[in-house]
Motif scaffolding. Structure first.
Motif, PDB file in Angstrom:
ATOM      1  N   LEU A  34       0.831  -1.208   0.000  1.00 19.67           N
ATOM      2  CA  LEU A  34       0.000   0.000   0.000  1.00 19.67           C
ATOM      3  C   LEU A  34       0.869   1.265   0.000  1.00 19.67           C
ATOM      4  N   GLN A  35       1.956   1.265   0.775  1.00 19.52           N
ATOM      5  CA  GLN A  35       2.845   2.421   0.820  1.00 19.52           C
ATOM      6  C   GLN A  35       3.477   2.683  -0.545  1.00 19.52           C
ATOM      7  N   ARG A  36       3.869   1.625  -1.222  1.00 16.27           N
ATOM      8  CA  ARG A  36       4.465   1.776  -2.560  1.00 16.27           C
ATOM      9  C   ARG A  36       3.452   2.408  -3.517  1.00 16.27           C
ATOM     10  N   VAL A  37       2.220   1.970  -3.444  1.00  9.79           N
ATOM     11  CA  VAL A  37       1.177   2.557  -4.300  1.00  9.79           C
ATOM     12  C   VAL A  37       1.027   4.032  -3.972  1.00  9.79           C
ATOM     13  N   LYS A  38       0.999   4.356  -2.686  1.00 11.57           N
ATOM     14  CA  LYS A  38       0.844   5.767  -2.289  1.00 11.57           C
ATOM     15  C   LYS A  38       2.014   6.613  -2.784  1.00 11.57           C
ATOM     16  N   ASP A  39       3.230   6.109  -2.635  1.00 10.17           N
ATOM     17  CA  ASP A  39       4.426   6.873  -2.986  1.00 10.17           C
ATOM     18  C   ASP A  39       4.646   6.996  -4.484  1.00 10.17           C
ATOM     19  N   GLU A  40       4.374   5.919  -5.216  1.00 10.15           N
ATOM     20  CA  GLU A  40       4.736   5.895  -6.640  1.00 10.15           C
ATOM     21  C   GLU A  40       3.528   5.931  -7.571  1.00 10.15           C
ATOM     22  N   TRP A  41       2.375   5.585  -7.067  1.00  6.90           N
ATOM     23  CA  TRP A  41       1.122   5.512  -7.811  1.00  6.90           C
ATOM     24  C   TRP A  41       1.326   4.784  -9.148  1.00  6.90           C
ATOM     25  N   PRO A  42       1.881   3.551  -9.086  1.00  3.44           N
ATOM     26  CA  PRO A  42       2.126   2.802 -10.328  1.00  3.44           C
ATOM     27  C   PRO A  42       0.807   2.351 -10.961  1.00  3.44           C
ATOM     28  N   GLU A  43       0.796   2.358 -12.250  1.00  2.00           N
ATOM     29  CA  GLU A  43      -0.398   1.977 -13.018  1.00  2.00           C
ATOM     30  C   GLU A  43      -0.865   0.568 -12.642  1.00  2.00           C
ATOM     31  N   GLY A  44      -2.100   0.447 -12.248  1.00  2.89           N
ATOM     32  CA  GLY A  44      -2.704  -0.856 -12.001  1.00  2.89           C
ATOM     33  C   GLY A  44      -2.335  -1.535 -10.692  1.00  2.89           C
ATOM     34  N   GLN A  45      -1.532  -0.926  -9.841  1.00  2.00           N
ATOM     35  CA  GLN A  45      -1.104  -1.594  -8.612  1.00  2.00           C
ATOM     36  C   GLN A  45      -2.040  -1.349  -7.422  1.00  2.00           C
ATOM     37  N   LEU A  46      -2.863  -0.319  -7.516  1.00  2.00           N
ATOM     38  CA  LEU A  46      -3.776  -0.034  -6.410  1.00  2.00           C
ATOM     39  C   LEU A  46      -4.731  -1.202  -6.190  1.00  2.00           C
ATOM     40  N   ASP A  47      -5.326  -1.705  -7.245  1.00  2.06           N
ATOM     41  CA  ASP A  47      -6.276  -2.817  -7.104  1.00  2.06           C
ATOM     42  C   ASP A  47      -5.610  -4.047  -6.491  1.00  2.06           C
ATOM     43  N   ALA A  48      -4.383  -4.344  -6.924  1.00  2.12           N
ATOM     44  CA  ALA A  48      -3.686  -5.518  -6.382  1.00  2.12           C
ATOM     45  C   ALA A  48      -3.393  -5.340  -4.894  1.00  2.12           C
ATOM     46  N   ALA A  49      -2.950  -4.149  -4.506  1.00  3.15           N
ATOM     47  CA  ALA A  49      -2.642  -3.899  -3.086  1.00  3.15           C
ATOM     48  C   ALA A  49      -3.916  -3.942  -2.242  1.00  3.15           C
ATOM     49  N   LEU A  50      -4.984  -3.348  -2.743  1.00  2.39           N
ATOM     50  CA  LEU A  50      -6.246  -3.363  -1.999  1.00  2.39           C
ATOM     51  C   LEU A  50      -6.816  -4.772  -1.892  1.00  2.39           C
ATOM     52  N   THR A  51      -6.694  -5.534  -2.957  1.00  5.16           N
ATOM     53  CA  THR A  51      -7.209  -6.915  -2.941  1.00  5.16           C
ATOM     54  C   THR A  51      -6.445  -7.757  -1.921  1.00  5.16           C
ATOM     55  N   TYR A  52      -5.131  -7.621  -1.905  1.00  2.13           N
ATOM     56  CA  TYR A  52      -4.321  -8.378  -0.935  1.00  2.13           C
ATOM     57  C   TYR A  52      -4.722  -8.004   0.490  1.00  2.13           C
ATOM     58  N   ASN A  53      -4.830  -6.698   0.742  1.00  2.00           N
ATOM     59  CA  ASN A  53      -5.187  -6.236   2.088  1.00  2.00           C
ATOM     60  C   ASN A  53      -6.605  -6.680   2.479  1.00  2.00           C
ATOM     61  N   ARG A  54      -7.517  -6.610   1.528  1.00  2.79           N
ATOM     62  CA  ARG A  54      -8.894  -7.026   1.809  1.00  2.79           C
ATOM     63  C   ARG A  54      -8.949  -8.522   2.146  1.00  2.79           C
ATOM     64  N   LYS A  55      -8.218  -9.346   1.399  1.00  2.00           N
ATOM     65  CA  LYS A  55      -8.201 -10.792   1.682  1.00  2.00           C
ATOM     66  C   LYS A  55      -7.627 -11.064   3.069  1.00  2.00           C
ATOM     67  N   LEU A  56      -6.545 -10.365   3.389  1.00  2.00           N
ATOM     68  CA  LEU A  56      -5.932 -10.522   4.708  1.00  2.00           C
ATOM     69  C   LEU A  56      -6.915 -10.155   5.817  1.00  2.00           C
ATOM     70  N   TRP A  57      -7.579  -9.017   5.648  1.00  2.00           N
ATOM     71  CA  TRP A  57      -8.522  -8.570   6.677  1.00  2.00           C
ATOM     72  C   TRP A  57      -9.785  -9.421   6.727  1.00  2.00           C
ATOM     73  N   THR A  58     -10.162 -10.018   5.621  1.00  2.00           N
ATOM     74  CA  THR A  58     -11.301 -10.942   5.633  1.00  2.00           C
ATOM     75  C   THR A  58     -10.974 -12.134   6.534  1.00  2.00           C
ATOM     76  N   ILE A  59      -9.746 -12.602   6.453  1.00  2.00           N
ATOM     77  CA  ILE A  59      -9.321 -13.720   7.310  1.00  2.00           C
ATOM     78  C   ILE A  59      -9.329 -13.289   8.781  1.00  2.00           C
ATOM     79  N   PHE A  60      -8.802 -12.098   9.068  1.00  2.00           N
ATOM     80  CA  PHE A  60      -8.783 -11.622  10.459  1.00  2.00           C
ATOM     81  C   PHE A  60     -10.206 -11.467  11.008  1.00  2.00           C
TER      82      PHE A  60
END
Length: 121
Positions: A34-60
């Motif tokens: 998420l920090q990398r997306v915020k700092d660099e705003w790379p094309e198409g990486q926001l969805d991947a970072a959010l999806t990973y975080n959402r899956k992790l938090w769904t488990i928690f």
């Protein structure tokens, strides 16, 4: 060769880590994405970072709300409440991407990871 070595390291790390250490490592990984997306705003990486975080938090959230979870009820409720915030913020970012909105998710993951890595008194 490097990739093979990294995979071997990850397998050994998984075998020797405690569940708390593993959860902390996953939270740090997500915060880094998420920090990398915020700092660099790379094309198409926001969805991947959010999806990973959402899956992790769904488990928690799922784990915290299970009846057989051994954590105290107040701790489980706190995890669930934070999870609801994380999901809400994730939805906001999905529809209205804004770099400054990522900070809260990064901070939550880093602080929880620090708490998991702290030695219990």
């Amino acid at each position: 060769m490097h990739n093979h070595g990294a995979q071997a390291y990850n397998q050994v790390a998984k075998a020797v880590e405690s569940p708390r250490e593993r959860e902390a490592a996953l939270l740090i990984k997500s915060a880094g994405m998420l920090q990398r997306v915020k700092d660099e705003w790379p094309e198409g990486q926001l969805d991947a970072a959010l999806t990973y975080n959402r899956k992790l938090w769904t488990i928690f959230i799922t784990s915290a709300t299970r009846e057989d979870n051994p954590l105290p009820a107040q701790v489980r409720q706190n995890i669930a409440n934070i999870g609801i915030f994380v999901m809400s913020r994730t939805r906001e970012l999905t529809f209205e991407p804004e770099a400054k909105k990522i900070d809260a998710l990064v901070q939550i993951n880093r602080q929880l990871a620090a708490g998991l890595r702290a030695v219990p008194a």
